[in-house]
Structure formats: C-alpha cells, structure tokens
Design an enzyme around this catalytic site. Structure first.
Site, PDB file in Angstrom:
ATOM      1  N   ARG A 185       0.729  -1.205   0.023  1.00 14.38           N
ATOM      2  CA  ARG A 185       0.070   0.061   0.039  1.00 14.38           C
ATOM      3  C   ARG A 185       1.040   1.134   0.068  1.00 14.38           C
ATOM      4  O   ARG A 185       0.891   1.958  -0.952  1.00 14.38           O
ATOM      5  CB  ARG A 185      -0.845  -0.204   1.069  1.00 14.38           C
ATOM      6  CG  ARG A 185      -2.069   1.007   1.194  1.00 14.38           C
ATOM      7  CD  ARG A 185      -1.802   2.525   1.552  1.00 14.38           C
ATOM      8  NE  ARG A 185      -1.087   2.432   3.126  1.00 14.38           N
ATOM      9  CZ  ARG A 185      -0.596   3.543   3.530  1.00 14.38           C
ATOM     10  NH1 ARG A 185      -0.420   4.681   2.769  1.00 14.38           N
ATOM     11  NH2 ARG A 185      -0.193   3.526   4.733  1.00 14.38           N
ATOM     12  N   HIS A 201       5.591   4.179  12.648  1.00 10.75           N
ATOM     13  CA  HIS A 201       5.617   4.256  11.032  1.00 10.75           C
ATOM     14  C   HIS A 201       6.801   5.249  10.769  1.00 10.75           C
ATOM     15  O   HIS A 201       6.335   6.302  10.387  1.00 10.75           O
ATOM     16  CB  HIS A 201       4.266   4.530  10.696  1.00 10.75           C
ATOM     17  CG  HIS A 201       4.100   4.479   9.103  1.00 10.75           C
ATOM     18  ND1 HIS A 201       3.390   3.579   8.506  1.00 10.75           N
ATOM     19  CD2 HIS A 201       4.444   5.396   8.272  1.00 10.75           C
ATOM     20  CE1 HIS A 201       3.273   3.913   7.202  1.00 10.75           C
ATOM     21  NE2 HIS A 201       3.931   4.770   7.058  1.00 10.75           N
ATOM     22  N   HIS A 240       9.559   6.828   8.386  1.00  8.53           N
ATOM     23  CA  HIS A 240       9.982   6.655   6.676  1.00  8.53           C
ATOM     24  C   HIS A 240      11.819   7.183   6.864  1.00  8.53           C
ATOM     25  O   HIS A 240      11.898   7.801   7.768  1.00  8.53           O
ATOM     26  CB  HIS A 240       9.310   7.869   5.597  1.00  8.53           C
ATOM     27  CG  HIS A 240       7.875   7.326   5.330  1.00  8.53           C
ATOM     28  ND1 HIS A 240       7.500   7.059   4.170  1.00  8.53           N
ATOM     29  CD2 HIS A 240       6.783   7.354   6.182  1.00  8.53           C
ATOM     30  CE1 HIS A 240       6.436   6.602   4.137  1.00  8.53           C
ATOM     31  NE2 HIS A 240       5.909   6.880   5.259  1.00  8.53           N
ATOM     32  N   CYS A 249       5.034   9.267   0.031  1.00 10.13           N
ATOM     33  CA  CYS A 249       3.825   9.546   0.076  1.00 10.13           C
ATOM     34  C   CYS A 249       3.542  10.670  -1.052  1.00 10.13           C
ATOM     35  O   CYS A 249       4.296  11.766  -1.163  1.00 10.13           O
ATOM     36  CB  CYS A 249       3.288  10.141   1.225  1.00 10.13           C
ATOM     37  SG  CYS A 249       1.483  10.792   1.232  1.00 10.13           S
TER      38      CYS A 249
HETATM   39  P1  HMG Z   1     -12.743  14.929  -2.659  1.00  8.70           P
HETATM   40  O1  HMG Z   1     -12.187  15.312  -4.233  1.00  8.70           O
HETATM   41  O2  HMG Z   1     -12.701  15.899  -1.800  1.00  8.70           O
HETATM   42  O3  HMG Z   1     -13.954  13.965  -2.966  1.00  8.70           O
HETATM   43  O4  HMG Z   1     -11.460  13.836  -2.372  1.00  8.70           O
HETATM   44  P2  HMG Z   1     -15.308  14.240  -2.707  1.00  8.70           P
HETATM   45  O5  HMG Z   1     -15.786  13.694  -1.293  1.00  8.70           O
HETATM   46  O6  HMG Z   1     -15.582  15.641  -2.853  1.00  8.70           O
HETATM   47  O7  HMG Z   1     -15.896  13.355  -3.961  1.00  8.70           O
HETATM   48  C1  HMG Z   1     -15.740  13.670  -5.040  1.00  8.70           C
HETATM   49  C2  HMG Z   1     -15.931  12.328  -6.049  1.00  8.70           C
HETATM   50  O8  HMG Z   1     -14.997  11.333  -5.635  1.00  8.70           O
HETATM   51  C3  HMG Z   1     -17.425  11.793  -5.790  1.00  8.70           C
HETATM   52  O9  HMG Z   1     -17.849  11.085  -7.076  1.00  8.70           O
HETATM   53  C4  HMG Z   1     -17.073  10.745  -4.867  1.00  8.70           C
HETATM   54  O10 HMG Z   1     -18.256   9.593  -4.899  1.00  8.70           O
HETATM   55  C5  HMG Z   1     -15.891  10.258  -5.246  1.00  8.70           C
HETATM   56  P3  HMG Z   1     -18.800  12.007  -8.080  1.00  8.70           P
HETATM   57  O11 HMG Z   1     -20.185  12.141  -7.223  1.00  8.70           O
HETATM   58  O12 HMG Z   1     -18.352  13.220  -8.352  1.00  8.70           O
HETATM   59  O13 HMG Z   1     -18.811  10.897  -9.195  1.00  8.70           O
HETATM   60  N1  HMG Z   1     -15.247   9.787  -4.255  1.00  8.70           N
HETATM   61  C6  HMG Z   1     -14.491   8.451  -4.132  1.00  8.70           C
HETATM   62  N2  HMG Z   1     -14.540   7.324  -5.067  1.00  8.70           N
HETATM   63  C7  HMG Z   1     -13.911   6.221  -4.795  1.00  8.70           C
HETATM   64  N3  HMG Z   1     -13.476   6.101  -3.451  1.00  8.70           N
HETATM   65  C8  HMG Z   1     -13.358   6.923  -2.427  1.00  8.70           C
HETATM   66  C9  HMG Z   1     -14.044   8.216  -2.967  1.00  8.70           C
HETATM   67  N4  HMG Z   1     -14.440   9.203  -1.992  1.00  8.70           N
HETATM   68  C10 HMG Z   1     -14.945  10.277  -2.763  1.00  8.70           C
HETATM   69  N5  HMG Z   1     -12.902   6.838  -1.245  1.00  8.70           N
HETATM   70  C11 HMG Z   1     -10.727  11.965  -1.155  1.00  8.70           C
HETATM   71  C12 HMG Z   1     -11.378  13.471  -1.059  1.00  8.70           C
HETATM   72  C13 HMG Z   1     -10.735  11.709   0.323  1.00  8.70           C
HETATM   73  C14 HMG Z   1     -11.778  11.265  -1.689  1.00  8.70           C
HETATM   74  C15 HMG Z   1      -9.582  12.346  -1.562  1.00  8.70           C
HETATM   75  O14 HMG Z   1      -8.771  13.254  -1.097  1.00  8.70           O
HETATM   76  C16 HMG Z   1      -8.396  11.027  -1.218  1.00  8.70           C
HETATM   77  O15 HMG Z   1      -9.091  10.052  -1.896  1.00  8.70           O
HETATM   78  N6  HMG Z   1      -7.394  11.198  -0.865  1.00  8.70           N
HETATM   79  C17 HMG Z   1      -6.513  10.064  -0.574  1.00  8.70           C
HETATM   80  C18 HMG Z   1      -5.219  10.469  -0.413  1.00  8.70           C
HETATM   81  C19 HMG Z   1      -4.140   9.085  -0.336  1.00  8.70           C
HETATM   82  O16 HMG Z   1      -4.432   8.097  -0.511  1.00  8.70           O
HETATM   83  N7  HMG Z   1      -3.109   9.633   0.538  1.00  8.70           N
HETATM   84  C20 HMG Z   1      -2.149   8.735   0.701  1.00  8.70           C
HETATM   85  C21 HMG Z   1      -2.434   7.579   2.046  1.00  8.70           C
HETATM   86  S1  HMG Z   1      -2.016   8.528   3.455  1.00  8.70           S
HETATM   87  C22 HMG Z   1      -0.230   8.366   3.747  1.00  8.70           C
HETATM   88  O17 HMG Z   1       0.167   7.733   2.723  1.00  8.70           O
HETATM   89  C23 HMG Z   1       0.185   8.351   5.079  1.00  8.70           C
HETATM   90  C24 HMG Z   1       0.429   7.071   5.942  1.00  8.70           C
HETATM   91  O18 HMG Z   1       1.183   6.349   5.270  1.00  8.70           O
HETATM   92  C25 HMG Z   1       1.048   7.336   7.231  1.00  8.70           C
HETATM   93  C26 HMG Z   1       2.402   8.358   7.361  1.00  8.70           C
HETATM   94  O19 HMG Z   1       3.174   8.124   6.615  1.00  8.70           O
HETATM   95  O20 HMG Z   1       2.105   9.381   7.981  1.00  8.70           O
HETATM   96  C27 HMG Z   1      -0.895   6.371   6.094  1.00  8.70           C
HETATM   97 MG    MG Z   2       3.543   6.451   5.213  1.00  7.32          MG
END
Ligand code: HMG
Ligand code: MG
Length: 312
Positions: free
Chosen positions: A24, A222, A224, A255
């Site tokens: 992931r 966690h 990096h 990330c």
């Molecule tokens: P947004 O653009 O604000 O979404 O993104 P929205 O809520 O306004 O929705 C827009 C459209 O997206 C809608 O569709 C929703 O249905 C769809 P429409 O009505 O326009 O057809 N939608 C989705 N579709 C599929 N799956 C979903 C989803 N949600 C909404 N889950 C959102 C907000 C949260 C979706 C976006 O910001 C996002 O996906 N962010 C994820 C970012 C990410 O994955 N970052 C990396 C992970 S975190 C990390 O790595 C840190 C960690 O490792 C720990 C560390 O290292 O500290 C964990």
């Molecule tokens: Mg991470």
C-alpha cells in the site's frame, strides 16, 4: 545467506509484530502502475515469508491515487480475507471516507485503516479537508466499520514534522491520537510521513502519550527513512515499550501528497536488526529478500534497502 550474530541487550521486547505496508504505502508512490496480478503475488510472497500483518491497498479516490485504482480487483484475486488463503493474517485496507467504507463493506475485509494528519496543511493536501473535517470523516468510517463487525487501525500522519508547517507540536499529535481512540480505533500508528524525526522527538512524543493515558500496547510506529533515522527511531521506540513496527519490503514507499517523503523503513533492514538483537519476528529473511529482489527486477531498479542490496 548470512545471518546477523545474535547479541541481545536488556530492556527490549522478546517479540515484535511487523506491520508490512509495502503493497500500500510502497506501491502508492511508484510512478508506474504495477499490474494487479503482480500485487497479488507480492502479497502472497510477503505472507509466505512469515509476515502476519500485511496492509493490502487503499479504497481512496482512483484519480488521487491511480496506482491503487485496482483495489477491488486485488481483493477478488486474493479471495475472501477471513476464510481464504489469507485467513489468520491481518490484512487491512486503507479507507479515507464514507465512500471508501462503502467499498470496503462490499467485500470481506475484516480490518480497515483510517488516517488523519496532525497538521492542517497536510489534512488539506491529503484528504481535501480540514483536520476537524478529517476527524469527522474517520469517525464516520470507524462507526460504520465497527457496526459491521470490522476492526479499525488509525494512522496519525505528520507526527514529527510537516513540509509546509515545519515542526509539529507533540500536543497536536496527542489530541488526534486521543480522538481516534475515542472513535474506536484499536491501534494507532504514529507516522513520520516525511522521515524527519530523530530519537529525542520519539521519546518526547511517547512520553506525552503516556501522560495522556495512552498505553504502549495501543501504539505502533511508522517511520519513513528520508534522513536515515528510521532504524534509530525504531530502536528507541522499542526501548520505550513499543512492540508493533510498520515497515515496507525492500524500502518501497513515500507519499505522493507530501513533498520530500521517501520510502518507509525497509522491512529487511528492520528484521536484520531485530534478529541480531534476538527479537522474534516470525520472518524468514532470505525469503523476504528474494521477494524484494524479484519486485525490484520487475520494476527495473535496485531496492533502496541496505539489507536487500547486501544479501540479494
Ligand atoms: P474529494 O475530491 O474532496 O472527494 O477527495 P469528494 O468527497 O468531494 O467526492 C468527489 C467524487 O469522488 C465523488 O464522485 C465521490 O463519490 C468520489 P462523483 O459524485 O463526483 O462522481 N469519491 C470516491 N471514489 C472512490 N473512492 C473513494 C471516494 N471518495 C470520494 N474513497 C478524498 C476526498 C478523500 C476522496 C481524496 O482526498 C482521497 O482519495 N485522498 C486519498 C489520499 C491518499 O491516499 N493519500 C495517501 C495515503 S496517507 C499516507 O500515505 C500516510 C500514511 O502512510 C501514514 C504516514 O506515513 O504518516 C498512512
Ligand atoms: Mg506512510
């Protein structure tokens, strides 16, 4: 294959649970998209090398993280998680919001993971939300998941430094940890998303969490490895009583939404140190190294893990 000489030091745990995030956190940051069959094979090989907690993928927006747009297909290839080939292995998926929850509940996914930033800037970059809105999103996910009989891990990101805000106050991290625990997360992972922490900061944060009543058993770390501090930070966390450590096979990772974040602590480097200290992990290091060598070959570049390069 060479093994580390076993020389324990007192005050460390007998066993450490490794929480593998390569499939992931690793693959979400690769510029090329790895075919879903390769991802399924990676997960199988990670489990076959003895890892008992393997984060699989994310149900995030496919436009935000195209690398993991095949989450449903991956789960279909792996089969039902509670009864199929991964039964008995912790195999969580990352879920940001209600739509992600819906997608996860449509599958046999026993454990979900939510994520909230300790800082405002990263909450906006990563979730398009303020920190409070992000906590409201995680609250909704945890509530729905628990009601459906699933369990939830919580991540706090930017626990030690933020690319836009600089230093992060430990009190801000404690607030988010307490909120996630209140929501019902059974384990909270403290993310050094951009890899800037040094050991003193780790001790300071763990002290702050202890003072707020958070038991060590409820925490994971966690790290990096951007500044080469991940193993030092891990060792000091173990000395402080932490027994769950996140890492990424072959050091994959980063990330995409946090500039200057590089790969996670490499699982092989971690295992080399833990086995050298006589700490049990259940991991077969040669098998894990072979997996990272195989994946690096497919991706056409050497693994950033020191242990993989030394042993592979
Ligand atoms: P947004 O653009 O604000 O979404 O993104 P929205 O809520 O306004 O929705 C827009 C459209 O997206 C809608 O569709 C929703 O249905 C769809 P429409 O009505 O326009 O057809 N939608 C989705 N579709 C599929 N799956 C979903 C989803 N949600 C909404 N889950 C959102 C907000 C949260 C979706 C976006 O910001 C996002 O996906 N962010 C994820 C970012 C990410 O994955 N970052 C990396 C992970 S975190 C990390 O790595 C840190 C960690 O490792 C720990 C560390 O290292 O500290 C964990
Ligand atoms: Mg991470």
């Amino acid at each position: 294959m060479r093994e580390p000489q076993v020389t324990p030091i007192p005050g460390l745990p007998e066993r450490v649970s490794i929480y593998e995030v390569g499939a992931r956190d690793g693959l979400q940051n690769e510029s090329e998209v790895v075919p879903v069959e390769v991802k399924a094979e990676l997960v199988r090989r990670l489990v076959a090398s003895g890892l008992r907690a393997v984060e699989l993928t994310s149900f995030v927006h496919p436009r935000w993280v195209p690398q993991l747009a095949d989450a449903e297909q991956l789960l279909d290839l792996l089969g039902p998680l509670s009864t199929g080939e991964l039964a008995g292995v912790r195999a969580p998926v990352l879920v940001p919001n209600a739509r992600g929850l819906e997608r996860a509940l449509a599958r046999d996914v026993p454990e979900l993971a939510v994520f909230v930033s300790a800082t405002e800037s990263f909450a906006r970059k990563n979730l398009n939300a303020s920190r409070d809105e992000a906590l409201a999103m995680s609250g909704q996910v945890v509530e729905g998941a628990l009601a459906a009989g699933r369990s939830v891990r919580g991540y706090v990101s930017m626990c030690f430094g933020d690319p836009w805000e600089g230093d992060v106050d430990a009190a801000a991290v404690v607030d988010v940890v307490l909120a996630l625990r209140e929501q019902g997360c059974h384990e909270i992972s403290l993310g050094d998303t951009i890899g800037v922490a040094t050991p003193g900061q780790v001790v300071r944060l763990l002290d702050g969490l202890a003072a707020a009543g958070v038991p060590r058993e409820a925490l994971a770390v966690h790290f990096h490895d951007t500044y080469g501090q991940a193993l030092s930070n891990t060792l000091i966390a173990l000395q402080q009583g932490i027994t769950t450590v996140d890492s990424s096979a072959g050091g994959l990772g980063g990330c995409p939404f946090a500039m200057s974040a590089t790969g996670n602590l490499a699982t092989e480097d971690l295992v080399w140190q833990l086995h050298g200290l006589g700490i049990e992990t259940g991991v077969d290091l040669p098998k894990l190294v072979a997996t990272s060598v195989w994946l690096a070959g497919l991706m056409g570049r050497p693994s950033p893990s020191n242990a993989v390069r030394a042993l592979g």
